[in-house]
Design a protein around this motif. Structure first.
Motif, PDB file in Angstrom:
ATOM      1  N   ALA A   1      -9.867 -21.308  32.617  1.00 15.44           N
ATOM      2  CA  ALA A   1      -9.747 -20.901  31.219  1.00 15.44           C
ATOM      3  C   ALA A   1      -9.636 -22.155  30.366  1.00 15.44           C
ATOM      4  CB  ALA A   1      -8.526 -20.009  31.009  1.00 15.44           C
ATOM      5  N   VAL A   2      -9.830 -21.976  29.058  1.00 16.84           N
ATOM      6  CA  VAL A   2      -9.676 -23.050  28.091  1.00 16.84           C
ATOM      7  C   VAL A   2      -8.571 -22.661  27.115  1.00 16.84           C
ATOM      8  CG1 VAL A   2     -10.773 -24.378  26.250  1.00 16.84           C
ATOM      9  CG2 VAL A   2     -12.089 -23.746  28.290  1.00 16.84           C
ATOM     10  N   LEU A   3      -7.614 -23.572  26.909  1.00 16.46           N
ATOM     11  CA  LEU A   3      -6.546 -23.363  25.940  1.00 16.46           C
ATOM     12  C   LEU A   3      -6.802 -24.237  24.724  1.00 16.46           C
ATOM     13  CD1 LEU A   3      -3.362 -23.455  28.244  1.00 16.46           C
ATOM     14  CD2 LEU A   3      -4.820 -21.498  27.663  1.00 16.46           C
ATOM     15  N   LEU A   4      -6.668 -23.651  23.544  1.00 19.26           N
ATOM     16  CA  LEU A   4      -6.892 -24.375  22.289  1.00 19.26           C
ATOM     17  C   LEU A   4      -5.596 -24.380  21.489  1.00 19.26           C
ATOM     18  CD1 LEU A   4     -10.324 -22.752  21.371  1.00 19.26           C
ATOM     19  CD2 LEU A   4      -9.944 -24.955  22.500  1.00 19.26           C
ATOM     20  N   THR A   5      -5.072 -25.582  21.211  1.00 20.70           N
ATOM     21  CA  THR A   5      -3.833 -25.655  20.456  1.00 20.70           C
ATOM     22  C   THR A   5      -4.034 -25.270  18.996  1.00 20.70           C
ATOM     23  OG1 THR A   5      -4.144 -28.013  19.960  1.00 20.70           O
ATOM     24  CG2 THR A   5      -2.881 -27.445  21.962  1.00 20.70           C
ATOM     25  N   HIS A   6      -5.248 -25.431  18.491  1.00 13.51           N
ATOM     26  CA  HIS A   6      -5.605 -24.974  17.146  1.00 13.51           C
ATOM     27  C   HIS A   6      -7.116 -25.092  16.998  1.00 13.51           C
ATOM     28  CE1 HIS A   6      -5.105 -29.324  16.704  1.00 13.51           C
ATOM     29  NE2 HIS A   6      -5.769 -29.294  15.554  1.00 13.51           N
ATOM     30  N   GLY A   7      -7.627 -24.692  15.825  1.00 11.11           N
ATOM     31  CA  GLY A   7      -9.068 -24.542  15.695  1.00 11.11           C
ATOM     32  C   GLY A   7      -9.808 -25.649  15.009  1.00 11.11           C
ATOM     33  N   HIS A   8      -9.203 -26.828  14.832  1.00 14.27           N
ATOM     34  CA  HIS A   8      -9.930 -27.932  14.204  1.00 14.27           C
ATOM     35  C   HIS A   8     -11.070 -28.418  15.106  1.00 14.27           C
ATOM     36  CE1 HIS A   8      -6.610 -29.256  11.149  1.00 14.27           C
ATOM     37  NE2 HIS A   8      -7.440 -28.372  10.644  1.00 14.27           N
ATOM     38  N   LEU A   9     -12.122 -28.882  14.441  1.00 15.00           N
ATOM     39  CA  LEU A   9     -13.347 -29.264  15.140  1.00 15.00           C
ATOM     40  C   LEU A   9     -13.100 -30.284  16.250  1.00 15.00           C
ATOM     41  CD1 LEU A   9     -16.498 -28.985  15.109  1.00 15.00           C
ATOM     42  CD2 LEU A   9     -16.508 -31.002  13.636  1.00 15.00           C
ATOM     43  N   ASP A  10     -12.213 -31.253  16.011  1.00 15.07           N
ATOM     44  CA  ASP A  10     -12.018 -32.300  17.009  1.00 15.07           C
ATOM     45  C   ASP A  10     -11.288 -31.806  18.255  1.00 15.07           C
ATOM     46  OD1 ASP A  10      -9.753 -32.091  15.238  1.00 15.07           O
ATOM     47  OD2 ASP A  10      -8.960 -33.953  16.069  1.00 15.07           O
ATOM     48  N   HIS A  11     -10.789 -30.570  18.224  1.00 13.78           N
ATOM     49  CA  HIS A  11     -10.131 -29.989  19.393  1.00 13.78           C
ATOM     50  C   HIS A  11     -10.966 -28.894  20.052  1.00 13.78           C
ATOM     51  CE1 HIS A  11      -5.994 -31.770  18.962  1.00 13.78           C
ATOM     52  NE2 HIS A  11      -6.559 -32.101  17.809  1.00 13.78           N
ATOM     53  N   VAL A  12     -11.971 -28.377  19.357  1.00 14.39           N
ATOM     54  CA  VAL A  12     -12.742 -27.242  19.897  1.00 14.39           C
ATOM     55  C   VAL A  12     -14.231 -27.543  20.033  1.00 14.39           C
ATOM     56  CG1 VAL A  12     -11.084 -25.673  18.814  1.00 14.39           C
ATOM     57  CG2 VAL A  12     -13.270 -26.106  17.662  1.00 14.39           C
ATOM     58  N   PHE A  13     -14.670 -28.748  19.693  1.00 15.57           N
ATOM     59  CA  PHE A  13     -16.093 -29.056  19.609  1.00 15.57           C
ATOM     60  C   PHE A  13     -16.852 -28.642  20.875  1.00 15.57           C
ATOM     61  CE2 PHE A  13     -19.815 -31.783  19.928  1.00 15.57           C
ATOM     62  CZ  PHE A  13     -20.318 -31.791  18.644  1.00 15.57           C
ATOM     63  N   SER A  14     -16.265 -28.872  22.048  1.00 11.87           N
ATOM     64  CA  SER A  14     -16.974 -28.609  23.308  1.00 11.87           C
ATOM     65  C   SER A  14     -16.536 -27.326  23.990  1.00 11.87           C
ATOM     66  CB  SER A  14     -16.775 -29.795  24.268  1.00 11.87           C
ATOM     67  OG  SER A  14     -17.315 -30.983  23.733  1.00 11.87           O
ATOM     68  N   VAL A  15     -15.809 -26.463  23.294  1.00 10.01           N
ATOM     69  CA  VAL A  15     -15.270 -25.280  23.967  1.00 10.01           C
ATOM     70  C   VAL A  15     -16.371 -24.374  24.504  1.00 10.01           C
ATOM     71  CG1 VAL A  15     -15.016 -23.990  21.785  1.00 10.01           C
ATOM     72  CG2 VAL A  15     -13.681 -23.327  23.782  1.00 10.01           C
ATOM     73  N   THR A  16     -17.438 -24.180  23.743  1.00 13.04           N
ATOM     74  CA  THR A  16     -18.468 -23.251  24.196  1.00 13.04           C
ATOM     75  C   THR A  16     -19.239 -23.769  25.410  1.00 13.04           C
ATOM     76  OG1 THR A  16     -18.647 -22.286  21.989  1.00 13.04           O
ATOM     77  CG2 THR A  16     -20.499 -21.926  23.501  1.00 13.04           C
ATOM     78  N   PRO A  17     -19.703 -25.026  25.425  1.00 13.58           N
ATOM     79  CA  PRO A  17     -20.341 -25.492  26.664  1.00 13.58           C
ATOM     80  C   PRO A  17     -19.404 -25.480  27.866  1.00 13.58           C
ATOM     81  CG  PRO A  17     -20.166 -27.268  25.037  1.00 13.58           C
ATOM     82  CD  PRO A  17     -19.864 -26.000  24.331  1.00 13.58           C
ATOM     83  N   VAL A  18     -18.119 -25.777  27.668  1.00 12.68           N
ATOM     84  CA  VAL A  18     -17.183 -25.730  28.796  1.00 12.68           C
ATOM     85  C   VAL A  18     -17.050 -24.298  29.311  1.00 12.68           C
ATOM     86  CG1 VAL A  18     -14.765 -26.042  29.480  1.00 12.68           C
ATOM     87  CG2 VAL A  18     -15.908 -27.781  28.087  1.00 12.68           C
TER      88      VAL A  18
END
Length: 233
Positions: free
Chosen positions: A52-69
């Motif tokens: 799974a992927v955990l996101l501490t918040h939704g800013h671009l620099d923290h979620v940029f690669s979430v979809t490919p991962v």
């Protein structure tokens, strides 16, 4: 517990990989800009399989690669976990950015800005307990940097850490070594941040190990004594 960390290619955002041990399932925390290749190497080196992927918040620099991962190869359709109040940011994390900053990304990465949400998104809430990848993770909602900023806490300390720690806190951009996350971006709220520091951060135990979204690790006892944003509360 195995915790591996490396910085993204922009903004020094820390990407973390957390697992019970080598050869097990793992959690990927805050996959930022340009981390996909290095993440793949880290996972292969330690024989880890993302769960799974955990996101501490939704800013671009923290979620940029979430979809490919979440969607690449054998890891297709992994769930991305984010607080409900930041869920809207996954529709287009660049929507609140200055156009010049978007142009900078396009120049650096050689492509026009495109975005696709991860196919499976799970919304978390305050004090929710998650059992993922053989780990118990608790969610602490700490708004201020964004509306849905959270810290993820796990019992115990990572292997090889030279301090005694009862818990490990993946703090995102709530708390840094000697500082805190800024509150002047869209969705930021200084008063909410002060409440989060007073009601969520300060109650953390002194021996909590803090793994921030940017910069070096620290401990709660150190921040309680020296962080100027905490000492006056």
């Amino acid at each position: 517990m195995l915790v591996l960390a490396f910085p993204a290619q922009a903004f020094g955002t820390n990407c973390y990989v957390v697992a019970p041990a080598a050869g097990e399932q793992a959690l990927v925390v805050d996959p930022g800009i340009g981390v996909v290749d290095q993440l793949r190497e880290v996972l292969a080196e330690h024989r880890l399989k993302p769960a799974a992927v955990l996101l501490t918040h939704g800013h671009l620099d923290h979620v940029f690669s979430v979809t490919p991962v979440c969607t690449t190869g054998d890891d297709a359709d992994l769930a991305a976990y984010i607080h409900a109040d930041d869920r809207y940011r996954l529709q287009d994390p660049a929507a609140s950015l200055d156009p010049q900053l978007v142009a900078m990304f396009e120049q650096q990465f050689g492509a026009a800005w495109t975005w696709r949400e991860p196919p499976v998104v799970e919304q978390v809430r305050d004090h929710q307990h998650l059992d993922l990848a053989g780990l118990g993770v608790d969610v602490l909602h700490a708004p201020g940097h964004t509306e849905g900023s959270v810290m993820f806490t796990l019992p115990g300390a990572p292997d090889g850490v030279p301090v005694e720690a009862s818990s490990t806190v993946l703090a995102g951009d709530v708390l840094f070594a000697g500082s805190i996350g800024r509150t002047d971006l869209p969705g930021g709220d200084h008063d909410a941040m002060m409440r989060s520091l007073r009601e969520v951060v300060l109650p953390l135990p002194d021996d909590a190990l803090i793994l921030p979204g940017h910069g070096p690790a620290t401990t709660m006892v150190r921040e309680r004594a020296a962080n100027p944003y905490l000492t006056g509360l």
